[in-house]
Design an enzyme around this catalytic site. Structure first.
Site, short mmCIF file in Angstrom:
data_model
loop_
_atom_site.label_atom_id
_atom_site.label_comp_id
_atom_site.label_asym_id
_atom_site.label_seq_id
_atom_site.Cartn_x
_atom_site.Cartn_y
_atom_site.Cartn_z
N GLY A 134 0.74 -1.50 0.04
CA GLY A 134 -0.55 0.14 -0.07
C GLY A 134 1.16 0.89 -0.03
O GLY A 134 2.21 1.22 0.29
N CYS A 135 0.54 2.35 -0.17
CA CYS A 135 0.56 4.06 -0.10
C CYS A 135 1.34 4.45 0.61
O CYS A 135 2.72 4.46 0.79
CB CYS A 135 0.01 4.68 -1.40
N PHE A 136 0.40 3.79 2.18
CA PHE A 136 0.88 4.94 3.44
C PHE A 136 2.47 3.91 3.52
O PHE A 136 3.25 3.73 4.80
CB PHE A 136 -0.17 4.88 3.85
#
Length: 324
Positions: A134-136
């Site tokens: 995921g990006c976070f």
């Protein structure tokens, strides 16, 4: 040439993948799948592709493609793979959260390897299937991995991170509406964000023991990028911390430690992550910035593809930042 296919090629991550693959010197973009846009030219959805490709959307994937990228909404990848089967030699990179957790890494005969190249490069190079982070999660893991690997992540970590509106996807929602998002900011899913599970597992695999993470995600009033600040107790000097981080990322072509404070514009439109360290009264502050659609999604997916096919990680990813 690597024959690549994109499944779900009308959203933000799908669009970025199409752009990257069209210009990748080792890739032939074989097809882009969409159930609702069959026969429509790609540039009708992405006008910037006018003159770059004559491809149209298809509603039947090529089962013999060399690599397939799944850019479907969370929870839809498994259903798609149940409906469509691919050859045993076809590699799959899934950009959803469906296969990231260790307990969910198997789908039938396929095992999905967590695809963070900075700590799993050897496993990715041997993998047939990748669960793209995921990006976070990418921004936070990159900020904490050197501490975890050195056995120094022993105290509570406080995390604040702001993401752009593209992090919510291309679908319409109240909090993604321009009138709401512009000149505005808000917190959401405090302490319960869905990326925490994969972050915990990645840090524990690197050497941390049950790290205590307090994560406050925020919506920013900009379209793309993640700006994360994290702090935790640290007994060493700033110089030792910088040496630790620099050594950890010595062979990582996209992750850089800088002594100059960072900002989003230096990484937007690139596959780079930039880290800055600051020490204050025994607390180490790490600032981590990246483009959520590239290093946080589609760029990292291409980086994983490069590793799987044994070509240099930078191939097709030497992108220019938007400095002004």
């Amino acid at each position: 040439m690597i024959r690549a296919g994109v499944i779900g090629g009308s959203g933000y991550t799908g669009g970025e993948l199409i752009r990257l693959l069209l210009h990748h010197p080792e890739v032939h973009l074989d097809f882009v799948f969409s159930r609702t846009r069959r026969g429509e030219s790609l540039y009708r959805t992405f006008p910037d592709l006018l003159g770059q490709t004559n491809l149209t959307y298809v509603d039947r994937p090529n089962a013999e493609a060399d690599v397939v990228f799944l850019c479907l909404g969370h929870g839809n990848s498994g259903r798609f793979l149940e409906e469509w089967s691919f050859g045993t030699d076809t590699r799959i990179v899934d950009l959803s959260n469906e296969f990231r957790a260790l307990e969910n890494r198997w789908f039938g005969e396929r095992e999905f390897i967590y695809g963070l190249p900075e700590c799993h490069a050897d496993a990715i190079a041997k993998a047939q299937n990748i669960a793209n982070p995921g990006c976070f999660a990418t921004a936070i893991e990159l900020a904490l991995l050197p501490l975890a690997a050195a056995g120094l992540l022993k105290e509570t970590v406080h995390i604040n991170a702001v993401t752009g509106s593209t992090g919510a996807g291309a679908g319409l929602s109240e909090t993604a509406h321009f009138s709401w998002r512009n000149n505005n900011m808000s917190v959401y899913k405090p302490f319960t964000h869905q990326h925490l599970g994969e972050i915990q597992e990645t840090l524990e695999k690197a050497g941390a023991v049950d790290p205590e993470l307090y994560f406050l995600p925020h919506r920013g009033n900009f379209p793309r990028g993640i700006f994360a600040t994290l702090y935790t107790a640290y007994a060493g000097s700033l110089e030792q911390a910088i040496d630790l981080y620099t050594a950890y990322y010595e062979n990582a072509p996209f992750t850089f430690v800088t002594e100059v404070p960072v900002n989003l514009k230096q990484v937007i439109n690139t596959n780079a992550a930039h880290l800055h360290l600051h020490l204050h009264q025994g607390k180490l502050l790490i600032t981590s910035v990246l483009d959520n659609l590239l290093k946080g999604a589609s760029g990292q997916a291409v980086e994983n593809m490069n590793l799987m096919f044994g070509i240099p990680r930078e191939t097709g990813l030497t992108l220019k930042a938007i400095g002004f």
